[in-house]
Write an enzyme that holds these catalytic residues in place. Sequence first.
Site, PDB file in Angstrom:
ATOM      1  N   LYS A  22      11.352   5.747  -3.404  1.00 59.33           N
ATOM      2  CA  LYS A  22      11.231   4.376  -2.898  1.00 59.33           C
ATOM      3  C   LYS A  22      10.514   3.495  -3.914  1.00 59.33           C
ATOM      4  O   LYS A  22      10.978   2.403  -4.253  1.00 59.33           O
ATOM      5  CB  LYS A  22      10.463   4.387  -1.587  1.00 59.33           C
ATOM      6  CG  LYS A  22       9.927   3.015  -1.152  1.00 59.33           C
ATOM      7  CD  LYS A  22       9.003   3.160   0.044  1.00 59.33           C
ATOM      8  CE  LYS A  22       8.374   1.825   0.429  1.00 59.33           C
ATOM      9  NZ  LYS A  22       7.239   1.451  -0.441  1.00 59.33           N
ATOM     10  N   ASN A  23       9.346   3.940  -4.404  1.00 57.88           N
ATOM     11  CA  ASN A  23       8.555   3.098  -5.293  1.00 57.88           C
ATOM     12  C   ASN A  23       9.254   2.839  -6.618  1.00 57.88           C
ATOM     13  O   ASN A  23       9.058   1.783  -7.224  1.00 57.88           O
ATOM     14  CB  ASN A  23       7.177   3.729  -5.521  1.00 57.88           C
ATOM     15  CG  ASN A  23       6.311   3.703  -4.274  1.00 57.88           C
ATOM     16  OD1 ASN A  23       6.545   2.908  -3.366  1.00 57.88           O
ATOM     17  ND2 ASN A  23       5.321   4.572  -4.206  1.00 57.88           N
ATOM     18  N   CYS A 123      -3.344  -9.519   6.063  1.00 50.51           N
ATOM     19  CA  CYS A 123      -4.686  -9.147   5.625  1.00 50.51           C
ATOM     20  C   CYS A 123      -4.688  -8.362   4.331  1.00 50.51           C
ATOM     21  O   CYS A 123      -5.724  -8.204   3.702  1.00 50.51           O
ATOM     22  CB  CYS A 123      -5.385  -8.344   6.720  1.00 50.51           C
ATOM     23  SG  CYS A 123      -4.568  -6.774   7.113  1.00 50.51           S
ATOM     24  N   ARG A 128      -5.044  -6.064  -1.987  1.00 48.62           N
ATOM     25  CA  ARG A 128      -4.002  -5.874  -2.991  1.00 48.62           C
ATOM     26  C   ARG A 128      -3.641  -7.226  -3.607  1.00 48.62           C
ATOM     27  O   ARG A 128      -2.532  -7.707  -3.481  1.00 48.62           O
ATOM     28  CB  ARG A 128      -2.779  -5.219  -2.335  1.00 48.62           C
ATOM     29  CG  ARG A 128      -3.095  -3.908  -1.659  1.00 48.62           C
ATOM     30  CD  ARG A 128      -1.947  -3.389  -0.831  1.00 48.62           C
ATOM     31  NE  ARG A 128      -0.859  -2.881  -1.616  1.00 48.62           N
ATOM     32  CZ  ARG A 128       0.255  -2.359  -1.117  1.00 48.62           C
ATOM     33  NH1 ARG A 128       0.406  -2.288   0.175  1.00 48.62           N
ATOM     34  NH2 ARG A 128       1.211  -1.928  -1.890  1.00 48.62           N
ATOM     35  N   ASP A 313      -1.144   7.415  -1.850  1.00 47.72           N
ATOM     36  CA  ASP A 313      -0.002   7.516  -0.945  1.00 47.72           C
ATOM     37  C   ASP A 313       0.150   8.895  -0.302  1.00 47.72           C
ATOM     38  O   ASP A 313       1.015   9.092   0.553  1.00 47.72           O
ATOM     39  CB  ASP A 313       1.298   7.153  -1.675  1.00 47.72           C
ATOM     40  CG  ASP A 313       1.535   5.652  -1.727  1.00 47.72           C
ATOM     41  OD1 ASP A 313       0.749   4.894  -1.125  1.00 47.72           O
ATOM     42  OD2 ASP A 313       2.503   5.225  -2.385  1.00 47.72           O
ATOM     43  N   ARG A 405      10.973   2.573   6.245  1.00 43.95           N
ATOM     44  CA  ARG A 405      10.727   1.887   4.976  1.00 43.95           C
ATOM     45  C   ARG A 405      10.610   2.872   3.818  1.00 43.95           C
ATOM     46  O   ARG A 405      10.799   2.488   2.660  1.00 43.95           O
ATOM     47  CB  ARG A 405       9.444   1.052   5.050  1.00 43.95           C
ATOM     48  CG  ARG A 405       9.509  -0.137   5.992  1.00 43.95           C
ATOM     49  CD  ARG A 405       8.204  -0.914   5.974  1.00 43.95           C
ATOM     50  NE  ARG A 405       7.791  -1.155   4.599  1.00 43.95           N
ATOM     51  CZ  ARG A 405       6.598  -0.805   4.092  1.00 43.95           C
ATOM     52  NH1 ARG A 405       5.714  -0.188   4.850  1.00 43.95           N
ATOM     53  NH2 ARG A 405       6.312  -1.060   2.845  1.00 43.95           N
TER      54      ARG A 405
END
Length: 427
Positions: A22-23, A123, A128, A313, A405
């Site tokens: 995914k990343n 938030c 980040r 993660d 996701r």
Amino acid sequence: MDRIVIRGGAKLSGRLPISGAKNAALTLLPCALLTDQPMTLDNLPRLADVDGFGHLLNGMGVSTAIAGGSPDEFGRTMTLDATRITSTTAPYDFVRKMRASILVLGPLIARMGEATVSLPGGCAIGNRPIDLHLKALEQLGAKLEITAGYVKAIAPDGGLKGGRISFPIVSVGATENALMAAALATGETIIDNAAREPEIVDLCRCLVAMGAEIEGIGSERLVVHGKPRLHGATYRVMPDRIEAGSYACAAAITGGELELVGAKADEMGAIIASLRETGLHISETADGVKVAANGKLKPLTISTAPYPAFPTDMQAQFMAMLTRADGASVLTETIFENRYMHVPELARMGADIQVHGRTAVVKGVDRLVGAEVMATDLRASMSLVLAGLAAEGETRVHRVYHLDRGYERLEEKLSAVGADIEREADS
């Protein structure tokens, strides 16, 4: 809205395919904006975030064509054609749902000379921030203005110029944006204290396949020799090391044995080292990595940190696994604040976890019990699935759109290796 229902207690066994990362996929997709020729990505996971990024690019005039991805297949092939970019704006509705949308900023400025990208919402902005992205692009000559919740960026006359970027702290996203922008900048760009994650290496290799010239790939210093244009390419997305680590935890918490087909041990160093510390037997096979339980799990002391250290993660998944360890484990989260939101949900299942600031003490328990639990984010949701696999009775995980996701067809993969798990409509 769907939920996942798990009846725990089964030992998992068999071969489980690992999807494209995914990343990495979310970093490679915006590369299409850097060229006016078609770009093809293979092994693209079927995920909500990937689809969302594709829709964002469609809104900019990028055409996308998908091949593969039949009901019996994992992954797809997508060809993207950005011959004509019709919009240089990334609207709030996209960026608020998927922070990776900020990665269109560098490519758009580099190729089109301008970009308007929404600031990330919610938030998470305090934890980040994108200031490192912006400062890196300023080092290449971009003029930036923040107004009405959007970053408006303009390249100088003649386009971006090579420069010197030195990150005060390691940032994966900022490194990615800087790399893509520098690929089309005039002259040489030096990026110091660059992120070293395998996904960064994957991005560099994709850019090189498109004609970029990059030195120091995999190191803390990247040197990019800008080119006037890049060409199209066909590139295969790397396997997902976080998905592989998550399913390794599934083997561990159920006392089972899984071959993670497609996983690459050399991209999972800290994860595998920590799994071995718990007593698991890990071996490389011709097709991937095999993980086998070997008695009671041993407790761990883990601190998250940028690659090559233990990844943030994987913190939630390891926490779930360590609820069944023989003794007390200590986990320290150094990357993000508020990343222990899964703790109260695990406690509903009988876990004994105490949080003190950024440190969590996990005391192993003899049994977990199924319960109604609610996912709060992507990795937290996986921790609840893992706990459910080992729990007595039935666990219902709500708000599983988080899972969609980042985990491709999770219930199908787990069912195939012996889990009693299904998806049903949430009432």
